[in-house]
Structure formats: structure tokens, C-alpha cells
Design an enzyme around this catalytic site. Structure first.
Site, PDB file in Angstrom:
ATOM      1  N   GLU A  27      13.189   2.612 -15.880  1.00  0.00           N
ATOM      2  CA  GLU A  27      11.804   2.251 -15.580  1.00  0.00           C
ATOM      3  C   GLU A  27      11.593   2.691 -14.137  1.00  0.00           C
ATOM      4  OE1 GLU A  27       9.164   1.320 -14.150  1.00  0.00           O
ATOM      5  OE2 GLU A  27       8.586  -0.713 -14.718  1.00  0.00           O
ATOM      6  N   GLU A  77       7.735   7.751  -7.854  1.00  0.00           N
ATOM      7  CA  GLU A  77       8.891   7.006  -7.351  1.00  0.00           C
ATOM      8  C   GLU A  77      10.179   7.814  -7.467  1.00  0.00           C
ATOM      9  OE1 GLU A  77       9.095   3.138  -9.113  1.00  0.00           O
ATOM     10  OE2 GLU A  77       7.205   2.477  -8.222  1.00  0.00           O
TER      11      GLU A  77
END
Length: 683
Positions: free
Chosen positions: A144, A153
């Protein structure tokens, strides 16, 4: 151990030296994070669990022993799902130390310590082998690592490294793939957040600098709750286009790439904005899908699963382009390691293989003015309020001083006939942007920009003139909470000796307003989860609570409430007023009171905002823009963030006068802080 840290005070403008624990930044990050939002995201959690179960079944069907690698484990939730689904062992990687500690505690509390190993490292530092962090390569990769832009990210470099060093060839991946979607639209509302518009002031047209109009804009993504943008605020030029997919079960490249989609324009208009989102398939067949599509794309908008950790993205084209209905167009998306950007072309050409350069601001305006700030400067109604207020107070002999960051007020004052206009612009970049505006409109001699702070200002800087009009929006780039703009008051105090005895102050006062609210969804980011998909995650709740308690008082936090629907349970109430015609007082200002609940519901907290009294007759609100409806519906200023004071737990209210919202506020002049406490009390 404690250390002294220098922290810029957004209200007083001073550099405060404060003694902080070495854990201060950790606690700040945890307190301001929205980890709870992920745990409350039932759609996400169920889809991950279903995908993990399917992946474990596929590995077992091949006669293999399921070994899982969970990158970015957070609470350890996905690892516990994997072990419960039948995984033999799970390596869970978490780089953020407090989070890794919480994951260890949660894993232990749920009885999985013998099956899950928490590794507090970045995944690219993890080693495999007899003496390594992992004994063997995993055959199931669970991650995730995504943000609103999918790759922001560092998902691509992390996947690239994992396939090279941490997982087996042909591994199962959950999610299995991600797909990026985009829709080209015309939207006056959104385009106002990207470009400065011409502004009409008393027969004068203030034009934007050419450098600003030709600039590609800020390089960062604009992430918003797209579901809150009304469908009548944009016109679709393209259908929803599938731009590209990434298969996470195979080696992933983080190299820059571009993808092109051809389509025929659905309508004529101005191509300005790309709306974008993604979905993830948790299984190879695409039967288990978690989508970020906005609510208005659903047949039943009420079925939309709300989440704040993943939203939707708005990308602004480098320049708006006129298109005709039925015209063949090509929309191209490019990406590097961490970001996406879009471009449009009309002409036929082969797919571009090498990603063009990422657009960046060359005019400085997009670095000085945030996107909401662009929207604010382009707000005609707001501009008219300030122009009307200035028109009512300015005289031919007025000597004006403006105190706001990157403000057009001094330009307005000059156009309205002021004798002299000075403006404090302590930021060199903001000063250059306003200089561009003045130069473009042949007003270079109309406003004198001073690159100094208020406390440094002298009579010599003002050419020997005393100030007859001190003005501000007020707007300051350092402001986070609504009351941080009280910095204007401190500047007013600093220049008090330079004011004429009868000087006019605009705004003359500010009032802090409060209203108790029931949030439709925003409460999820702060309220405890307890259990998630059958797992006890209360240590996470406790960690967040400890970090919130680490501060000396329960604090409000900034949120753009136009993106987060709520219902008012009380009438809006003025809770504190600040008189700018006077200097900042030496003694604290206190305000206590109560307002009855008029609505029945679950009260999650209190919304707070400033309203500025420009003159006796003209006010501008940074919060509610209309009266609250009978049902409690609120319409919020989309260009400023409001403050939200969350209660520790939701409180049921009857709305029949039996409960009050009690408040107690104290403004501390020396620190600029407002200590506040709200509670629900019996009448």
C-alpha cells in the site's frame, strides 16, 4: 532529552525559541496524519482482504508455501490478513519508526508475532539471505505505497527494487495492477486556480503579466475531493480515457515514460483541465476492484466509498486551447519516478516514446500564489468588496500602506486615485511578481514596494509621509489557521508611530466565528477505529491519542471545508472580536459563552473562521459564504482553509434546546495563540 528549537510564529511574525522533546516531530507527524482514515476505509480494507485471500489460494494451488512481503505495512493490517488467509510467514516493512513500533504491538496483541516479522527499514535497504532481514524471497507481494497521484510516494522505485531483490520471479501481487484514467474538461471554476484573470477596477482593466499567462504553472499535483466539484462546474471535452496500466506482478520500471490516447472531442470549447484518478485490481482477472473514481461517475452516487488518503487529481494544461466538436485530439500523460503531467496536441503524430520535460513555473507567480490563492484573486465578488471598501475611504491626498503577501490591494488603491501607495513585501519573490503586474499595466511608479518587515519601517522609507490608510486583506503565506492572519494586527502595532492620528485601518476589525457541526465523512480522520476487519488495532488509536495529548492543549486544525460536507447543529456564533483600530493589547483577551443546539445529530466538532469588517458596511467572510439553510447545509469559502476543533468523541444532540455548545477562548498577545476549549453542556 529536550532541545531548543527556533520556530517561526505565523501570528506574531517572531522567531520563538521553544524547548521541545526530541520526540516532538514524531508526535507532530502522527498527530497530523490521517492513519485512522485508512482504517475506517471499509471498501479498501475489504478489497485488500479479498485480494490477499485469492493470492494465497493461487500460490497454494501451485504447491508452493506462501511467503508474503508487505511493503509499507503501517499498522500491520495487511500482514495479519495474509497470515489469517493462510500465508506461512510474512515480512512486514515499515520505515517510520513509531509506526513500526505500533505495528509490532498490534501484531503481538492479535497473536501473530510468530508469523509476522516487522522490519523497520526502507524496503530498498532490506537484505535477503541466512543472515539477512528476510530468510528468503517472497512469492506474494502486498503493498500500500500509493497516494492520490498513485506514484507520488515512490511506488515505482520501490516495486522496481522489490522485483530485483526481494520477491521471486512470477510472484503474486496484491494489488495486481493499477490503471490511470483521465478526462479532459473545460472548467472556469478550476481554471481560475491556474491563471490570473484580467481585473476591472473603476474603468481600469488590470492585465496579468505575459510571463504568467505563458507559464506552464506549478509542477505539483492539485489533489482535491473531486466529488465536491459540481458537475455543472465543468464540461467534458473527452470521454473518460484509460491512459495506462502498471502490472505489479512483473518487473516494474521507474524510468520516465509517456502514453498517448486519441479521441474525438465530444464538444467544442476550451481545453483547460485534466481530471484524473486511478483504480487497482486486486486480482489478475480484475474481479476485485478498488476505484478512486469520483461520486458523480457512479450510477448511484450514494454508493461512493469516501476516503481522504486517496483522492482525485486535477492537472492544468500549460495553456488553454480552443477545440472544435468532433476534432481528433491526443492526450498524453507522462511520468517520472514520482509525478504525472498531461499535455494535449491536435495534430497527427506517432506516440512519443521519451517523456517530455515536466512543466514547471517560470514566472514565479505560481510559486508565490497557491492555487486557492489564484482562485481568491480571480474572485470578482471578493474583489468588488475590497474595491468598494477602498473607494469609500480613499481621498486624493491618501497615503496608503498595504500589509499582505503578494497582494493586489495596493494596485487597487493606486487605480482609485491615492496620492501615494506603499506596500510591504518582505518576500523577494512576491515582490518580483507584483513588480511584473505593475510593469505590465504601466503602473511602475504608482506603487512603491518595500522589501522590509513592518518593524523595520521608518519615516524615511515612506518619503517622510505619515500613513493615512493602513490596509490588508489580510493574507499571509505563512498562515495555516484562520487566526494566524492576526499577523496584520501585529504589523499595525509595529507601525503605530507612523500613522496619522486619524488614520483609517482596513479591515477595522476581525471576528472569529464558530459553529458546531456534524461531518458527513471528515470525522473518520480523527476518530478511533478499535477493530478493523476483525483485527484489534486499538494500539494505533492509542498512539494517535498520545501524540495528540503530547501538545499542551487540544488544538484546532486547518481543513478546506468546501471539500468536506457538514451540517450545522448550532447557529454561527461570534466568539471573539479583534479591534484593529487599536494596537495589540498587553493583557490577554478572554471570551466565554454558550450557544444552544438547534439541530439534532452527532456533533463531531466545531468549525471556525474569520470574518473581516472592512468598513462599517462591508465585511468579507473566510468561512460561511451564505446563511446556513434550515436543514443545516453549509457553503464554505473555497479559497481559504477553516479551522476544525474535533471533539475526542462524537456527542448526540437533540436540537430541542436541552444542550448548549459552551466555549472558552483566551487570546495570548505575547504568543499570538488562542487557547480554546469547546464542550457540550446541558442547558
Amino acid at each position: 532529552m529536550k532541545t531548543f528549537c527556533g520556530r517561526a510564529n505565523p501570528t506574531t511574525g517572531a522567531l520563538d525559541w521553544v524547548e521541545e522533546s526530541e520526540e516532538y516531530d514524531y508526535h507532530q507527524e502522527i498527530a497530523r496524519s490521517c492513519y485512522a482514515d485508512m482504517l475506517h476505509d471499509k471498501d479498501r480494507n475489504e478489497k485488500y482482504y479479498e485480494g490477499i485471500r485469492a493470492a494465497v489460494r493461487r500460490v497454494k494451488a501451485r504447491g508452493e508455501r506462501p511467503v508474503v512481503l508487505d511493503i509499507g505495512t503501517g499498522t500491520g493490517l495487511l500482514s495479519m490478513m495474509a497470515v489469517t488467509a493462510g500465508a506461512d510467514f510474512c515480512y512486514a516493512i515499515e520505515v517510520f519508526k513509531p509506526m513500526a513500533q505500533a505495528a509490532s504491538c498490534i501484531v503481538e496483541r492479535n497473536g501473530f508475532s510468530d508469523k509476522i516479522k516487522i522490519i523497520n527499514k526502507h524496503s530498498t535497504e532490506v537484505t535477503v539471505g541466512p543472515d539477512g532481514d528476510m530468510q528468503e524471497r517472497a512469492n506474494i507481494l502486498v503493498t500500500e505505497l500509493f497516494d492520490t497521484e498513485l506514484i507520488g510516494e515512490g511506488a515505482l522505485p520501490s516495486y522496481e527494487h522489490a522485483h530485483m531483490h526481494l520477491v521471486q520471479t512470477g510472484c503474486e501481487a496484491v494489488p495486481h495492477r493499477a490503471t490511470i484514467y483521465a478526462q479532459l474538461v473545460e472548467s472556469d471554476m478550476l481554471w481560475k486556480w491556474a491563471q490570473m484573470r484580467p481585473i476591472d477596477v473603476d474603468g481600469h482593466r488590470l492585465m496579468p503579466p505575459g510571463a504568467v499567462q505563458e507559464c506552464a504553472g506549478a509542477p505539483s499535483v492539485c489533489d482535491i475531493q473531486l466529488s465536491q466539484v459540481p458537475t455543472d462546474a465543468f464540461t467534458a471535452i473527452s470521454p473518460v480515457c484509460t491512459m495506462f496500466s502498471v502490472d505489479f506482478s512483473k518487473p516494474v520500471s521507474s524510468a520516465a515514460q509517456s502514453y498517448t490516447v486519441r479521441f474525438k472531442s465530444q464538444t467544442g470549447g476550451r481545453a483547460q483541465v485534466v481530471l484524473s484518478w486511478w483504480d487497482i485490481d486486486m486480482d489478475p482477472e480484475g474481479n476485485i476492484v478498488c476505484t478512486m473514481a469520483p461520486s458523480w461517475s457512479y450510477a448511484d452516487p450514494h454508493a461512493y466509498p469516501w476516503r481522504d488518503h486517496w483522492m482525485q487529481s486535477v492537472y492544468f494544461l500549460p495553456a488553454e486551447e480552443n477545440v472544435s466538436e468532433g476534432e481528433e485530439l491526443m492526450l498524453m500523460v507522462s511520468h517520472d519516478d514520482y509525478s504525472l503531467w498531461y499535455s494535449l496536441t491536435h495534430s497527427e503524430q506517432n506516440d512519443v516514446r521519451v517523456a517530455p520535460f515536466r512543466p514547471c513555473c517560470t514566472c514565479q507567480a505560481h510559486l508565490v500564489w497557491t492555487r486557492p490563492r489564484f482562485g481568491e484573486l480571480n474572485d470578482e465578488q471578493r474583489t468588488e468588496s475590497y474595491v468598494s471598501a477602498l473607494r469609500s475611504i480613499l481621498k486624493p491626498d491618501s497615503v496608503c500602506l498595504s500589509v499582505s503577501d503578494g497582494s493586489l490591494l495596493p494596485v487597487f488603491a493606486h487605480l482609485l486615485g491615492s496620492k501615494k501607495v506603499f506596500s510591504l513585501e518582505s518576500s523577494g519573490m512576491a515582490k518580483q511578481v507584483i513588480e511584473q503586474v505593475l510593469h505590465t499595466n504601466s503602473l511602475k511608479d504608482g506603487v512603491q514596494l518595500l522589501g522590509i518587515r513592518a518593524e523595520q519601517l521608518s519615516l524615511a522609507d515612506l518619503d517622510g509621509n505619515q500613513i493615512s490608510v493602513l490596509m490588508g486583506e489580510p493574507y499571509f503565506s505563512t498562515s495555516l489557521l484562520p487566526w494566524h492572519s492576526l499577523f496584520f494586527w501585529y504589523c499595525r502595532t509595529a507601525v503605530a508611530q507612523l500613522l496619522q492620528p486619524d488614520a483609517t485601518i482596513l479591515p477595522r476589525a476581525a471576528t472569529l466565528y464558530a459553529v458546531a457541526v456534524e461531518f458527513q465523512d471528515l470525522w473518520r480522520i480523527r476518530f478511533p477505529c478499535g477493530t478493523c476487519e476483525g483485527f484489534d488495532v486499538s494500539p494505533m488509536d492509542e498512539m494517535i491519542q498520545r501524540s495528540l495529548d503530547f501538545r499542551e492543549s487540544w488544538e484546532a486544525e486547518p481543513h478546506p471545508l468546501w471539500e468536506y460536507p457538514c451540517r450545522a447543529l448550532t447557529k454561527p456564533c461570534p466568539v471573539m472580536t479583534f479591534d484593529f483600530t487599536q494596537c495589540v493589547p498587553e493583557q490577554p483577551i478572554s471570551s466565554d459563552g454558550a450557544v444552544p443546539f438547534t439541530g439534532r445529530g452527532r456533533c463531531h466538532g466545531v468549525a471556525l473562521w474569520m470574518e473581516y469588517q472592512l468598513t462599517d458596511d462591508i465585511s468579507v467572510s473566510m468561512g460561511l459564504t451564505k446563511a446556513v439553510s434550515q436543514e443545516g447545509a453549509c457553503e464554505w469559502n473555497p479559497h481559504r482553509k477553516q479551522g476544525v476543533f474535533f471533539f475526542r468523541s462524537a456527542k448526540e444532540t437533540s436540537g430541542d434546546g436541552r444542550e448548549d455548545l459552551s466555549y472558552s477562548l483566551t487570546f495570548e498577545p505575547h504568543s499570538g495563540d488562542i487557547k480554546m476549549d469547546f464542550s457540550i453542556t446541558e442547558s
